[in-house]
Design a protein around this motif. Structure first.
Motif, PDB file in Angstrom:
ATOM      1  N   LEU A  43       0.846  -1.192   0.000  1.00  0.00           N
ATOM      2  CA  LEU A  43       0.000   0.000   0.000  1.00  0.00           C
ATOM      3  C   LEU A  43       0.883   1.244   0.000  1.00  0.00           C
ATOM      4  CD1 LEU A  43      -2.736  -0.949   2.650  1.00  0.00           C
ATOM      5  CD2 LEU A  43      -2.736  -1.376   0.194  1.00  0.00           C
ATOM      6  N   PRO A  44       0.621   2.191  -0.891  1.00  0.00           N
ATOM      7  CA  PRO A  44       1.396   3.423  -0.868  1.00  0.00           C
ATOM      8  C   PRO A  44       0.922   4.313   0.279  1.00  0.00           C
ATOM      9  CG  PRO A  44      -0.301   3.578  -2.531  1.00  0.00           C
ATOM     10  CD  PRO A  44      -0.395   2.189  -1.946  1.00  0.00           C
ATOM     11  N   ASN A  45       1.750   5.225   0.714  1.00  0.00           N
ATOM     12  CA  ASN A  45       1.385   6.239   1.706  1.00  0.00           C
ATOM     13  C   ASN A  45       1.081   5.685   3.098  1.00  0.00           C
ATOM     14  OD1 ASN A  45       0.057   7.204  -1.154  1.00  0.00           O
ATOM     15  ND2 ASN A  45       1.184   8.814  -0.107  1.00  0.00           N
ATOM     16  N   ILE A  46       1.334   4.385   3.315  1.00  0.00           N
ATOM     17  CA  ILE A  46       1.098   3.807   4.641  1.00  0.00           C
ATOM     18  C   ILE A  46       2.320   3.002   5.072  1.00  0.00           C
ATOM     19  CG2 ILE A  46      -0.293   2.180   5.993  1.00  0.00           C
ATOM     20  CD1 ILE A  46      -2.587   2.724   4.105  1.00  0.00           C
ATOM     21  N   VAL A  49       1.472   7.995   6.179  1.00  0.00           N
ATOM     22  CA  VAL A  49       0.833   7.847   7.484  1.00  0.00           C
ATOM     23  C   VAL A  49       1.395   6.576   8.099  1.00  0.00           C
ATOM     24  CG1 VAL A  49      -1.329   7.382   8.687  1.00  0.00           C
ATOM     25  CG2 VAL A  49      -1.280   9.026   6.805  1.00  0.00           C
ATOM     26  N   ILE A  97      -2.612  -4.861   8.934  1.00  0.00           N
ATOM     27  CA  ILE A  97      -1.563  -3.982   9.457  1.00  0.00           C
ATOM     28  C   ILE A  97      -0.825  -4.659  10.614  1.00  0.00           C
ATOM     29  CG2 ILE A  97      -2.465  -1.768   8.657  1.00  0.00           C
ATOM     30  CD1 ILE A  97      -3.875  -1.394  11.299  1.00  0.00           C
ATOM     31  N   ILE A 110       1.416   3.701  11.107  1.00  0.00           N
ATOM     32  CA  ILE A 110       0.692   3.073  12.216  1.00  0.00           C
ATOM     33  C   ILE A 110       1.732   2.594  13.210  1.00  0.00           C
ATOM     34  CG2 ILE A 110      -1.186   1.472  12.744  1.00  0.00           C
ATOM     35  CD1 ILE A 110      -2.051   2.511  10.200  1.00  0.00           C
ATOM     36  N   SER A 133      -1.561   6.277  15.454  1.00  0.00           N
ATOM     37  CA  SER A 133      -1.118   6.496  14.077  1.00  0.00           C
ATOM     38  C   SER A 133      -0.647   7.928  13.932  1.00  0.00           C
ATOM     39  CB  SER A 133      -2.247   6.202  13.100  1.00  0.00           C
ATOM     40  OG  SER A 133      -2.571   4.835  13.154  1.00  0.00           O
ATOM     41  N   PHE A 134       0.329   8.105  13.081  1.00  0.00           N
ATOM     42  CA  PHE A 134       0.948   9.414  12.916  1.00  0.00           C
ATOM     43  C   PHE A 134       0.776   9.877  11.480  1.00  0.00           C
ATOM     44  CE2 PHE A 134       2.773   7.161  16.402  1.00  0.00           C
ATOM     45  CZ  PHE A 134       2.935   8.122  17.388  1.00  0.00           C
ATOM     46  N   GLY A 135       0.153  11.039  11.314  1.00  0.00           N
ATOM     47  CA  GLY A 135      -0.078  11.526   9.963  1.00  0.00           C
ATOM     48  C   GLY A 135      -0.020  13.032   9.868  1.00  0.00           C
ATOM     49  N   THR A 136       1.127  13.548   9.499  1.00  0.00           N
ATOM     50  CA  THR A 136       1.311  14.969   9.215  1.00  0.00           C
ATOM     51  C   THR A 136       2.043  15.015   7.885  1.00  0.00           C
ATOM     52  OG1 THR A 136       2.433  14.726  11.337  1.00  0.00           O
ATOM     53  CG2 THR A 136       1.538  16.868  10.861  1.00  0.00           C
ATOM     54  N   ARG A 179      -0.232  -6.129   0.258  1.00  0.00           N
ATOM     55  CA  ARG A 179      -1.647  -6.016  -0.101  1.00  0.00           C
ATOM     56  C   ARG A 179      -2.509  -7.175   0.403  1.00  0.00           C
ATOM     57  NH1 ARG A 179      -3.447  -2.205  -3.383  1.00  0.00           N
ATOM     58  NH2 ARG A 179      -1.926  -0.642  -4.052  1.00  0.00           N
ATOM     59  N   ASP A 213       6.840  10.299  -0.487  1.00  0.00           N
ATOM     60  CA  ASP A 213       5.546  10.975  -0.425  1.00  0.00           C
ATOM     61  C   ASP A 213       5.108  11.109   1.041  1.00  0.00           C
ATOM     62  OD1 ASP A 213       3.232  12.102  -1.301  1.00  0.00           O
ATOM     63  OD2 ASP A 213       2.412  10.307  -2.256  1.00  0.00           O
ATOM     64  N   TYR A 214       3.942  11.683   1.225  1.00  0.00           N
ATOM     65  CA  TYR A 214       3.302  11.809   2.541  1.00  0.00           C
ATOM     66  C   TYR A 214       2.937  10.399   3.018  1.00  0.00           C
ATOM     67  CZ  TYR A 214      -0.627  13.319   5.687  1.00  0.00           C
ATOM     68  OH  TYR A 214      -1.497  13.541   6.732  1.00  0.00           O
ATOM     69  N   VAL A 247       2.942  -2.184   4.169  1.00  0.00           N
ATOM     70  CA  VAL A 247       1.895  -3.181   4.350  1.00  0.00           C
ATOM     71  C   VAL A 247       1.643  -3.895   3.018  1.00  0.00           C
ATOM     72  CG1 VAL A 247      -0.504  -3.558   5.020  1.00  0.00           C
ATOM     73  CG2 VAL A 247       0.822  -1.738   6.125  1.00  0.00           C
TER      74      VAL A 247
END
Lengths: 257, 257
Positions: A17-20, A120, A60, A122, A84-87, A56, A117-118, A54
């Motif tokens: 998964l991208p961005n995670i 997030v 998680i 867990i 979870s951390f997401g900034t 597919r 990339d951005y 993660v």
DNA sequence: TCCTAATACGTTATAATTACGGAATAAATA
DNA sequence: TATTTATTCCGTAATTATAACGTATTAGGA
């Protein structure tokens, strides 16, 4: 499923998964010290938490278990999702740039590469028996070792903050649920479990009251054996009463107020 | 930034993070009942939590705040991240298929459309003052209303599980931190805050002891005013002492053992 | 044999919690 | 106007939990 690193860099989102990401704060306990397992990537001066993507086809939690197993060799784990951390800017770092990453991996990759990339993340934490762990990195890592919780090195991204949040969650956890099964040998003494609680909570407890309360909860059972500790009176050995222990894990209990 | 729905469906990942969503369990309190705000999309029989995607320039918390504001109109919020949910199959549903979704939106979209991929959801819960809320949906929603916590309808995906986890987290939260500021009018009576705690925890407390303990914490202050409640003795009014209240939010406290 | 350092067991004082009795009050009712 | 009813409000006694501390026991070593 094992994914080749070159494939991952080039076609990551096909496999993961991208961005995670999942990041694991792996706590170890040894000789009255609470430790955290950290790794340092090639060519970077800062340290970071063991983390990963993660797949597919996995949850998680399974992703976090895979990461921890790769670093510690252990799979019978106490593993806890805590936050979870997401900034948007949390994984920007002036040292670890796409350009440097490309150079290290001897590849071409642009500024907007998916890995930069951005993300997030867990956060999970786990408690492991220090002595059973063989810290092991991967080829892209230069070091992978334990650090005392009170004496951490400079950390990449927001990983300092993640460790602090994990420690806070662990300490809150202890007030409601028993710990020790993953951290102590099968047979342990009262002073041993007493030290464990004191170390993790960074507090002192009266040993006489601590023992009385712990026994009253029913989660440990006294054996008719003692451990020889050298020049002093031999302490009795205890084991966890797994029925009561698991019930306390289910329903919670209060060991301290 | 407001994103057009057609653009979102067609080019979602350009504007928002793919594979990540935030879902909010919005609790409301009214007449001794704890309620949850749920919505029902067009053409679907099941209900779901208000949720949304994370814009590329906002934090996950800001995303949750935006979602809650869209549904309740409120922006001064008690908002708490409690858990993330990530299982590959959690958003598969036999009723809500890509084909149906395409039909409803009068668009063509294939089986692997990004919106139907594996999504990891970050769960937040919020406590809102029921009376101030004007539940409002969007064009794709058929209904958006409050449901009593003890009498929920059939829910989409794993949203039943998410609500249960949120309630568990809320109840654990109450044991360590004060609540009420977002739920009660500025001036409230002891019986009112007493009922609030009883409702959320689904327990009874001795009213005499409850009042004594709450006053002893210093988080509420007695006023020299009473509220006229009709045919009975007029109860005194109280307000929160925001200095002590915020300190208790910071450091935690134990109201019950 | 005595000393030291650690464990083991118990007792007491204090604090917190729970249980409960009963007065005060506002308005409706007889 | 007195009575009833439902509710708030104040206080105290009983119980339980917590914290503090005293001392016996035990192993090895001086």
């Amino acid at each position: 499923m094992k994914i080749e690193i070159k494939d991952l860099i080039q076609d990551g989102p096909k496999y993961v998964l991208p961005n995670i990401s999942v990041d694991s704060v792996i706590f170890g306990y040894h000789e009255k010290e609470l430790k955290v397992l950290l790794q340092r990537p090639q060519g970077i001066s800062k340290w970071m938490l063991p983390g990963g993507y993660v797949h597919r086809d996995e949850t998680i939690k399974q992703a976090a278990e895979r990461v921890v197993k790769n670093r510690t060799g252990l799979d019978r784990l106490f593993l806890n999702q805590f936050q979870s951390f997401g900034t948007p800017t949390r994984t920007k770092d002036s040292e670890l740039t796409p350009a440097l990453f490309a150079e290290i991996n001897q590849m071409e990759l642009d500024e907007n590469h998916w890995m930069f990339d951005y993300f997030v993340s867990i956060g999970f934490y786990s408690l492991t028996e220090f002595s059973k762990v063989v810290p092991s990195g991967e080829f892209y890592l230069e070091e992978c070792t334990w650090w005392n919780i009170g004496d951490l090195p400079s950390l990449l991204y927001d990983h300092q903050e993640i460790i602090e949040a994990a420690l806070k969650a662990l300490r809150l956890h202890i007030y409601h649920y028993p710990i020790g099964y993953e951290l102590l040998p099968e047979k342990f003494t009262l002073p041993e479990i007493h030290s464990l609680y004191e170390t993790i909570l960074d507090k002192t407890f009266d040993s006489r009251n601590f023992g009385k309360k712990l026994i009253a909860t029913g989660i440990i059972k006294k054996l008719d054996e003692r451990r020889n500790i050298g020049a002093h009176r031999a302490p009795f050995l205890y084991v966890f009463d797994m029925e009561n222990y698991n019930q306390a894990l289910e329903n919670g209990y209060a060991l301290f107020v």
